[in-house]
Design a protein around this motif. Structure first.
Motif, short mmCIF file in Angstrom:
data_model
loop_
_atom_site.label_atom_id
_atom_site.label_comp_id
_atom_site.label_asym_id
_atom_site.label_seq_id
_atom_site.Cartn_x
_atom_site.Cartn_y
_atom_site.Cartn_z
N SER A 76 0.85 -1.20 0.00
CA SER A 76 0.00 0.00 0.00
C SER A 76 0.88 1.24 0.00
O SER A 76 2.08 1.16 0.31
CB SER A 76 -0.92 0.00 1.22
OG SER A 76 -0.17 -0.06 2.40
N ALA A 120 -6.86 2.01 -8.36
CA ALA A 120 -8.23 2.34 -7.93
C ALA A 120 -8.13 3.44 -6.88
O ALA A 120 -7.21 3.43 -6.05
CB ALA A 120 -8.90 1.10 -7.34
N GLU A 121 -9.07 4.37 -6.94
CA GLU A 121 -9.03 5.53 -6.05
C GLU A 121 -8.98 5.14 -4.56
O GLU A 121 -8.36 5.84 -3.75
CB GLU A 121 -10.27 6.39 -6.32
CG GLU A 121 -10.00 7.86 -6.13
CD GLU A 121 -11.13 8.73 -6.66
OE1 GLU A 121 -11.86 8.29 -7.57
OE2 GLU A 121 -11.28 9.83 -6.13
N GLU A 122 -9.61 4.01 -4.21
CA GLU A 122 -9.60 3.58 -2.79
C GLU A 122 -8.18 3.39 -2.26
O GLU A 122 -7.94 3.47 -1.07
CB GLU A 122 -10.31 2.24 -2.58
CG GLU A 122 -11.75 2.17 -2.99
CD GLU A 122 -11.90 1.72 -4.42
OE1 GLU A 122 -12.12 2.62 -5.26
OE2 GLU A 122 -11.82 0.51 -4.71
N ARG A 123 -7.24 3.09 -3.18
CA ARG A 123 -5.87 2.84 -2.73
C ARG A 123 -5.24 4.09 -2.09
O ARG A 123 -4.25 3.98 -1.37
CB ARG A 123 -4.97 2.38 -3.91
CG ARG A 123 -5.51 1.21 -4.69
CD ARG A 123 -5.34 -0.10 -3.99
NE ARG A 123 -3.95 -0.47 -3.80
CZ ARG A 123 -3.54 -1.34 -2.88
NH1 ARG A 123 -4.41 -1.90 -2.09
NH2 ARG A 123 -2.27 -1.64 -2.77
N GLU A 126 -7.29 6.47 -0.52
CA GLU A 126 -8.35 7.18 0.23
C GLU A 126 -7.86 7.72 1.57
O GLU A 126 -8.39 8.72 2.05
CB GLU A 126 -9.61 6.31 0.39
CG GLU A 126 -9.45 5.14 1.32
CD GLU A 126 -10.63 4.18 1.28
OE1 GLU A 126 -11.60 4.46 0.56
OE2 GLU A 126 -10.56 3.15 1.97
N ARG A 127 -6.84 7.11 2.14
CA ARG A 127 -6.40 7.60 3.45
C ARG A 127 -5.34 8.71 3.35
O ARG A 127 -4.87 9.24 4.34
CB ARG A 127 -5.90 6.44 4.32
CG ARG A 127 -7.09 5.70 4.95
CD ARG A 127 -6.67 4.73 6.00
NE ARG A 127 -5.98 3.60 5.40
CZ ARG A 127 -5.12 2.80 6.03
NH1 ARG A 127 -4.83 3.01 7.29
NH2 ARG A 127 -4.56 1.80 5.39
N LYS A 137 -3.00 14.02 -2.42
CA LYS A 137 -3.69 13.42 -3.58
C LYS A 137 -3.58 14.35 -4.78
O LYS A 137 -3.29 13.93 -5.89
CB LYS A 137 -5.18 13.22 -3.26
CG LYS A 137 -5.47 12.07 -2.33
CD LYS A 137 -6.98 11.94 -2.15
CE LYS A 137 -7.31 11.00 -1.02
NZ LYS A 137 -8.68 11.08 -0.56
N ARG A 142 -6.70 12.46 -11.50
CA ARG A 142 -7.95 11.68 -11.38
C ARG A 142 -8.44 11.27 -12.75
O ARG A 142 -8.47 12.08 -13.68
CB ARG A 142 -9.03 12.52 -10.71
CG ARG A 142 -8.69 12.83 -9.27
CD ARG A 142 -9.82 13.53 -8.62
NE ARG A 142 -10.87 12.55 -8.30
CZ ARG A 142 -11.85 12.80 -7.45
NH1 ARG A 142 -11.94 13.96 -6.86
NH2 ARG A 142 -12.75 11.89 -7.19
N GLY A 186 -12.90 6.78 -11.14
CA GLY A 186 -12.68 5.83 -10.06
C GLY A 186 -11.23 5.36 -10.00
O GLY A 186 -10.85 4.61 -9.11
#
Ligand SMILES: C[S@@+](CC[C@H](N)C(=O)[O-])C[C@H]1O[C@@H](n2cnc3c(N)ncnc32)[C@H](O)[C@@H]1O
Length: 277
Positions: free
Chosen positions: A83, A160-163, A165-166, A172, A178, A185
């Motif tokens: 990650s 993927a954007e979730e990667r 998210e934190r 970002k 994006r 996404g």
């Protein structure tokens, strides 16, 4: 029980499992415990299906007869979990290291030795950009892995954007683009981040490593855990002379081989320097 055809699509015996274990150990140094029997089944079943074979035994024969299948076999059996900013204290340490050791004209070299899908080397690049407050920091990152499939993902730098998210919003924005339309996404690392990293295939067990030492830092995280002690020591003995006098070796959180080997000296929190320097 050696195999249970009522629940399995493909015939799979204890002997098949042992052959797989022997081959992956020989090819990549990866030690598969008895508990990995089912994992091996599900990973290799995909190849058996793709090749339209019937049994593990057929696949193992195919593997022996077709040299290029070895790459697929290795790719199937590696574990690639990673990650962005995993174990963040290592990157805090590296940022301070860059600033403390920077001299006019100096270019830092970092080797990321099990780069997986690229999150770790791109985090190194982000760390360098933040440390030197500019998109062209004096840092070169060489990122390697045995697995050609993860390297292809890493090379693209699309996630993927979730990667992320934190990650905080400023980061970002500064380091990712994006995706729009069909790419929505998804995010892509900015070209300035991508430009700091070179990817290459490298087997840590291989006879020759296509690298150009010395390095200021070697990040070798969460890969040694798959190797036995003897293999770990062999690799460490090759890596330590590749570090600059003040260079650092960074291991994963559960990799505590350290001082026992007489090769490394702990600087705390799984960061080491070569012993005797
Ligand atoms: C769990 S991932 C660790 C990724 C990253 N270093 C991290 O800590 O987030 C382990 C990686 O080691 C790679 N690997 C396994 N055996 C290897 C070998 N013999 N040589 C080089 N890389 C290897 C795998 O392909 C995988 O991508």
């Amino acid at each position: 029980m050696s195999h249970d055809p009522s629940v399995r699509e493909f015939e799979y015996t204890d002997q098949d499992f042992d052959v797989v274990r022997g081959l992956i150990y020989q090819a990549a140094g990866i030690r598969l415990a008895d508990s990995k029997r089912q994992l091996v089944y599900s990973r290799i079943a995909r190849r058996i299906r793709a090749l339209k074979l019937q049994r593990f035994r057929d696949y193992l024969q195919h593997l022996q007869a077709n040299e290029h299948e070895l790459e697929e076999f290795i790719n199937a059996l590696t574990t690639n979990l990673t990650s962005f900013f995993r174990e963040p204290h290592h990157f805090d340490y590296l940022r301070d290291y860059f600033l403390q050791h920077h001299r006019p004209g100096k270019k830092f070299k970092v080797w990321c030795a099990a780069a997986s899908t690229g999150e770790e080397p791109y985090t190194l690049a982000i760390t360098a950009i933040e440390a030197f407050q500019g998109y062209t920091p004096p840092v070169e990152i060489t990122a390697t892995d045995i697995d050609s499939q993860v390297l292809a993902t890493a090379d693209l730098g699309v996630y993927a954007e979730e990667r992320i998210e934190r990650m905080d919003a400023a980061r970002k924005k500064k380091f990712f683009l994006r995706g729009k339309g069909r790419q929505s996404g998804m995010v892509k690392v900015r070209p300035e981040v991508r430009a700091l990293v070179e990817f290459d295939q490298l087997n840590l067990l291989g006879a020759s490593w296509p690298l150009s030492p010395p390095y200021d830092a070697i990040f070798c995280r969460n890969v040694m855990i798959y190797f036995d002690k003897e293999t770990q020591l062999k690799i460490l003995r090759r890596m330590m002379p590749m570090l600059h006098d003040e260079g650092i070796y960074v291991a994963g959180h559960s990799e505590s081989f350290s001082e026992m080997s007489g090769l490394l000296k702990s600087l705390g929190r799984t960061i080491f320097k070569p012993a005797g320097r």
